[in-house]
Write an enzyme that holds these catalytic residues in place. Structure first.
Site, PDB file in Angstrom:
ATOM      1  N   ASP A 175      10.312 -10.337   0.245  1.00  0.00           N
ATOM      2  CA  ASP A 175       9.843  -8.984   0.543  1.00  0.00           C
ATOM      3  C   ASP A 175       9.437  -8.203  -0.710  1.00  0.00           C
ATOM      4  OD1 ASP A 175       9.285  -6.751   1.998  1.00  0.00           O
ATOM      5  OD2 ASP A 175      11.381  -6.168   2.315  1.00  0.00           O
ATOM      6  N   GLU A 285       1.742 -11.085   4.316  1.00  0.00           N
ATOM      7  CA  GLU A 285       1.625  -9.640   4.559  1.00  0.00           C
ATOM      8  C   GLU A 285       1.222  -8.932   3.271  1.00  0.00           C
ATOM      9  OE1 GLU A 285       4.224  -7.597   7.199  1.00  0.00           O
ATOM     10  OE2 GLU A 285       4.715  -6.067   5.730  1.00  0.00           O
TER      11      GLU A 285
END
Ligand code: ZN
Length: 503
Positions: A175, A285
């Site tokens: 992340d 992403e």
């Protein structure tokens, strides 16, 4: 009640042993974990605060590294620790314990587990819904503050899905990564998703420049680039696949290019050098949210269109929505504007074939209905980060008030340092004084915005404290069931507000 050892001693065969262990009636056995694997029976047991993997065979060897091997009745029983090596074996022999990419459709939820203890509760919260869980989700900052590695994070998720017998598939997200070497390291471990943090390549300053300065800087861009951008975007009106329109302006268009053009090169570089070279599918992403400049629908369209032109395949994209998404509290901003823009962002994402991603999504109850309304059919990803930590604190406040008081004091002592990492509206003066509260009132602090932010942003300091850190883990391990109950309730509130059926 018989112990699991007695069950093994008396079992006629492995299938009947499995049935007995799955009943939930055998103390210390995680009934949902009982699995057959090539004639071996695997399950997790709990011994005081420690968990162990038990492998029951009929004399055969096991691929797991076991600490001990004993004969019980007609079986050989191997006891193995939940080591990284055994987690790796588990992922290779039981495929659903390894992370997998989710692709461009459906609803997924990032359920980062800071402590390595929350995933069983997270699984229980979503397992009867359409939500797919990204159970491992940590940023470099979180790893630093919790002194964990990606290996630790992945292994904790692996054991959690095994414990719960959750076979529907889970994701693991590296992340907010900013560096190629970190991305490569996460992928080498088997992570299924990378969230590329583009914030260092987005120019927040541009929003504050005078028009003349914007024009001056724009004029300095290479001529061929200006020509291309002008042809593709200047004063153009784009029709999206479902009929909505995005209107590009003129001067505003120059600001947009100056703000984002470097990030496009960065994303393309990462895609080409790492992501596209993977032999397996990866959820890629792009996060353009960790900046001050809100992503207008025009900005979003520009970035998406340029990524497509450059051949970058995006799975999801996180815009910086209008308003503020602070840790631990509800959305602050103009709800009507949010809904209008969110609706258009969703359509842009759908037009380009990826999902919208909502970051810092925990506790944003007042905008969940709008998210559910506009994005349910096309799918979306929503990240909840600190929720599980605050629920852990709630467990401690309710079960060990004296420890809670120590944590609260530590939070007050370190909050000024912690503010360097987080932008929050926290007003320390508004946090109720600890001395004024009875033990029974302590859990109520977790429903108080300012107290929530205080405890949220100081988690790294609390966990790094040699005395507190250890005690926090011990309390949570000994009250595993309470922690699960709190997580199921808290994530359940999120699901219901998003309009997701929870049976
Ligand atoms: Zn973000």
């Amino acid at each position: 009640m018989k112990t699991w050892r007695q069950e093994v001693e008396r079992a006629a065969d492995l299938p009947s042993l499995a049935e007995g262990l799955r009943s939930g009636q055998v103390p210390g056995v995680y009934g949902a974990s009982v699995q057959f694997l090539d004639g071996q029976l695997l399950f997790l047991v709990r011994d005081q605060l420690e968990k162990l993997l038990v492998i029951v065979t009929k004399g055969a060897n096991t691929p797991f590294a076991a600490e001990s091997k004993t004969t019980m009745g007609q079986f050989t029983v191997h006891m193995a620790q939940l080591t990284s090596q055994n987690a790796k074996v588990l992922r290779s022999v039981v495929p659903w314990t390894a992370p997998q990419a989710f692709g461009r459709e459906g609803i997924s939820m990032g359920l980062g587990d800071r402590l390595g203890l929350a995933s069983p509760g997270h699984i229980k919260a979503i397992r009867h819904t359409r939500v797919r869980p990204v159970l491992a989700q940590q940023s470099m900052r979180e790893l630093d503050l919790t002194q964990r590695t990606y290996q630790d994070v992945l292994d904790a998720a692996t054991w959690a899905v095994f414990q719960e017998g959750y076979q529907a598939g889970y994701g693991a997200d590296g992340d907010h990564l900013k560096k190629v070497e970190h991305i490569q390291a996460a992928l080498d471990l088997g992570f299924s998703m990378i969230t590329l943090d583009c914030s260092e390549h987005i120019d927040d300053e541009v929003a504050h420049l005078a028009d003349s300065e914007v024009e001056r800087r724009y004029g300095e861009l290479p001529g061929d680039l200006r020509g291309l951008f002008a042809e593709l975007y200047r004063e153009r009106r784009y029709e999206l696949s479902d009929g909505a329109f995005v209107d590009m302006g003129d001067v505003q268009f120059h600001r947009m290019v100056l703000t984002y053009y470097r990030t496009l090169d960065f994303i393309a570089m990462v895609y080409e050098t790492v992501i596209a070279r993977q032999a397996r599918p990866i959820d890629f992403e792009n996060s353009i949210d960790e900046v001050a400049t809100p992503t207008s629908p025009q900005d979003h369209f520009f970035v998406a269109s340029e990524l497509r032109r450059r051949g970058v395949e995006v799975t999801s994209l996180a815009p910086r929505f209008c308003g503020s998404f602070e840790k631990g509290i509800d959305y602050v901003g103009d709800h009507q504007q949010f809904e209008e823009e969110f609706g258009l962002h969703t359509k842009i994402a759908r037009h380009f074939g990826y999902r919208l991603s909502i970051h810092s999504g925990s506790d944003k109850f007042s905008i969940f209905p709008a998210i559910g309304k506009h994005a349910s059919s096309s799918g979306y990803h929503i990240k909840t980060a600190g929720t599980n930590w605050l629920e852990a604190v709630r467990v401690i406040a309710s079960q060990e008030p004296a420890l809670y008081r120590m944590m609260h004091r530590k939070a007050l002592d370190t909050v000024d340092q912690a503010r360097a990492f987080y932008k929050v509206r926290l007003n320390i003066g508004a946090v109720p004084s600890l001395d004024s509260l009875s033990d029974a009132e302590l859990p109520g602090l977790l429903d108080h915005d300012h107290a929530r932010q205080l405890l949220h942003i100081t988690y790294g300091f609390i966990l790094a404290d040699p005395v507190l850190g250890e005690r926090v883990f011990a309390v949570l391990r000994s009250h595993e069931d309470v922690y699960e109950r709190y997580l199921v309730a808290h994530i359940g509130r999120h699901l219901r507000a998003l309009g997701i059926e929870t049976e």
